[in-house]
Design a protein around this motif. Structure first.
Motif, PDB file in Angstrom:
ATOM      1  N   GLN A   1       0.809  -1.224   0.000  1.00 29.58           N
ATOM      2  CA  GLN A   1       0.000   0.000   0.000  1.00 29.58           C
ATOM      3  C   GLN A   1       0.839   1.269   0.000  1.00 29.58           C
ATOM      4  O   GLN A   1       0.305   2.353   0.164  1.00 29.58           O
ATOM      5  CB  GLN A   1      -0.955   0.040   1.214  1.00 29.58           C
TER       6      GLN A   1
ATOM      7  N   ARG B   1      -2.988  -5.137  -2.763  1.00 25.16           N
ATOM      8  CA  ARG B   1      -2.245  -3.875  -2.831  1.00 25.16           C
ATOM      9  C   ARG B   1      -0.756  -4.070  -2.542  1.00 25.16           C
ATOM     10  O   ARG B   1      -0.130  -3.235  -1.882  1.00 25.16           O
ATOM     11  CB  ARG B   1      -2.878  -2.856  -1.866  1.00 25.16           C
TER      12      ARG B   1
ATOM     13  N   ILE C   1      -4.012   1.454  -5.043  1.00 23.44           N
ATOM     14  CA  ILE C   1      -3.019   0.799  -4.166  1.00 23.44           C
ATOM     15  C   ILE C   1      -2.973   1.462  -2.785  1.00 23.44           C
ATOM     16  O   ILE C   1      -3.103   0.792  -1.760  1.00 23.44           O
ATOM     17  CB  ILE C   1      -1.608   0.838  -4.802  1.00 23.44           C
TER      18      ILE C   1
ATOM     19  N   GLY D   1      -6.783   1.869  -1.709  1.00 25.39           N
ATOM     20  CA  GLY D   1      -7.492   0.588  -1.755  1.00 25.39           C
ATOM     21  C   GLY D   1      -8.904   0.717  -2.306  1.00 25.39           C
ATOM     22  O   GLY D   1      -9.751  -0.135  -2.086  1.00 25.39           O
TER      23      GLY D   1
END
Lengths: 312, 312
Positions: free
Chosen positions: B142, B222, B247, B250
């Motif tokens: 992420q 992610r 990413i 989300g």
């Protein structure tokens, strides 16, 4: 213990992943009793050890214990440990699982550094027995058919195995003679059982301040511990229906914990459990009879008394 | 490999907790490639080993791998592995965590039985590096700032560390000379990196049948893998906003995976990743040059080719 703490702090570092020392420190600095590493140091000293490997073994034992706690709190969905929020709550389950794996691996690195194969054997066996005890507890939970023999297997696995390994390796690293190593094993095994029985009793009788946990956690998690196993064995039809509903079906409502406490009191199973814990503590103390009198031996005897004195 | 399989079956037993062999067998019998234990056997044989400890080390390596998979599937919330439902889905997360711990402990028991301290050192270090790589991956997920250097650290940890330990201990247990042990390490390390790059590429390009996983799993989780890291580095403002949304935030919807695939294609980052994987496979093959030609060496060279041939 100061040197052990330094070693623990040093080895929980990670060059690449700062999440690791964050999570580890939250747990390890939370003011745990450091009971297991102290047992290793005391056992080694009582056997006249003059080297430094016992420090590594003490840190090993604490790392295995900490890894187990991180995973336990995920498995039990616990929110509180040692009176503080658990790592799985503060970070997430993922961090607790992976940091637990890291501490477990670090434990093995540390013990390998002692280059003592018997020690490696004892500690890797203990790690397997601990995991097996945890799985057994998982499958025995919610099962009213769990008997006292199964309970003892679970307790020997999840708790006593690390206590007895902690004391035994102290003797082995000191090169103590076999009867002394065996006595240390017996002490650790019996102390671990007394400790866990006391813990299970406090879960129904202690305060959150005394235990760092919430009263009734085991009840809510539908774990079959000794006071309940004994009460189920003495239950009449109506009581049995109650246990089936709250433990097997997990259908728990307001007043159920209080009702359960009433049943434990009615059948005297709290007091029975306490007496069993005291008997195991006595067995632990008796095992130390092969050692000559010393302050250290007195401390280990006091520890066994302390474990069950919390219950009065 | 038949003897290794027997050993694996024998050691995943548990006297007290039948849940353990159930969960382990589901994973271990699922038709995994047994790549890592084969590497240990091949490495030991190529160094002329005539003993039996390499069987234990091969089983050790497979147990560490299996423990990692059980925990990974919990961490990634995966539902499919090797084309079958994962253990965390069939049983529960608790079983996967605790049975993983058991397999990990069993791995250490097995390796201790070889009584070879250098082997114990290599494998316990690898276990720590693996866990560290997993935590690093967790914290890098992420995060669009993840660069290729961090990606390589993650890959070396979560994958290459066990490949290189698997090959290295094969040489060490055979008592091979240092340059040969080093060559085996380099082979395992480079092969592991090529393997993981290929895996990450297939996550965007392969079919569920070929990989046993679902296409786009990394995207949904992610995770920043090489094709995406390269695409993010080449992104214009609009593309960067897309990556930030899917990413970092989300926020993923229908068509986003297809759009991501389009960006990877536009910037040629799938092909760039494939070429890097091929270069690592070439490095692996070159490392084997210190060994005399043999069928075994040819097999290990073919394996490196196979790992990247899946990508064409």
């Amino acid at each position: 213990m100061g040197q052990v703490d330094d070693l623990i702090r040093d080895r929980m570092r990670s060059e690449h992943a700062p999440r690791i020392p964050e999570v580890s420190a939250h747990l390890i600095n939370a003011g745990g009793k450091r009971l297991r590493p102290m047992l290793t140091l005391a056992s080694a000293h009582m056997c006249g050890y003059g080297g430094v490997h016992h420090l590594k073994l003490a840190a090993t034992v604490e790392f295995i214990h900490s890894a187990t706690l991180l995973h336990d709190d995920v498995v039990d969905e616990s929110g509180q440990r040692r009176g503080r929020a658990t790592a799985n709550l503060l970070w997430d389950n993922k961090s607790s699982i992976l940091v637990g794996d890291y501490l477990f691996a670090r434990a093995f690195q540390l013990m390998v550094e002692t280059e003592n194969l018997r020690v490696l054997n004892i500690l890797s066996n203990a790690a397997a027995v601990i995991a097996e005890g945890e799985v057994l507890q998982l499958t025995a939970a919610q099962n009213l058919g769990t008997d006292e023999a199964t309970y003892l297997k679970v307790v020997r696995g999840k708790t006593a195995a690390l206590f007895s390994a902690a004391t035994q390796v102290g003797g082995v690293i000191a090169g103590a003679q076999e009867p002394l190593v065996e006595a240390l094993f017996t002490y650790g095994d019996a102390l671990g059982i007394a400790f866990q029985m006391a813990d299970d009793l406090l879960d129904y009788g202690g305060s959150a301040e005394a235990t760092g946990k919430n009263v009734g956690d085991d009840f809510r998690e539908r774990k079959l511990t000794l006071p309940v196993i004994k009460a189920v064995a003495k239950a009449d039809a109506e009581e049995r229906a109650f246990w089936t509903r709250v433990i097997e079906k997990g259908d728990q409502g307001e007043g159920d914990l209080e009702h359960a406490l009433g049943l434990l009191a009615r059948h005297g199973t709290m007091e029975e459990t306490r007496l069993e814990a005291v008997a195991w503590a006595d067995k632990a103390k008796a095992a130390l009879g092969v050692f000559p009198a010393s302050d250290l031996r007195d401390n280990m005897i006091d520890l066994a008394d302390y474990v069950v004195a919390r219950l009065r």
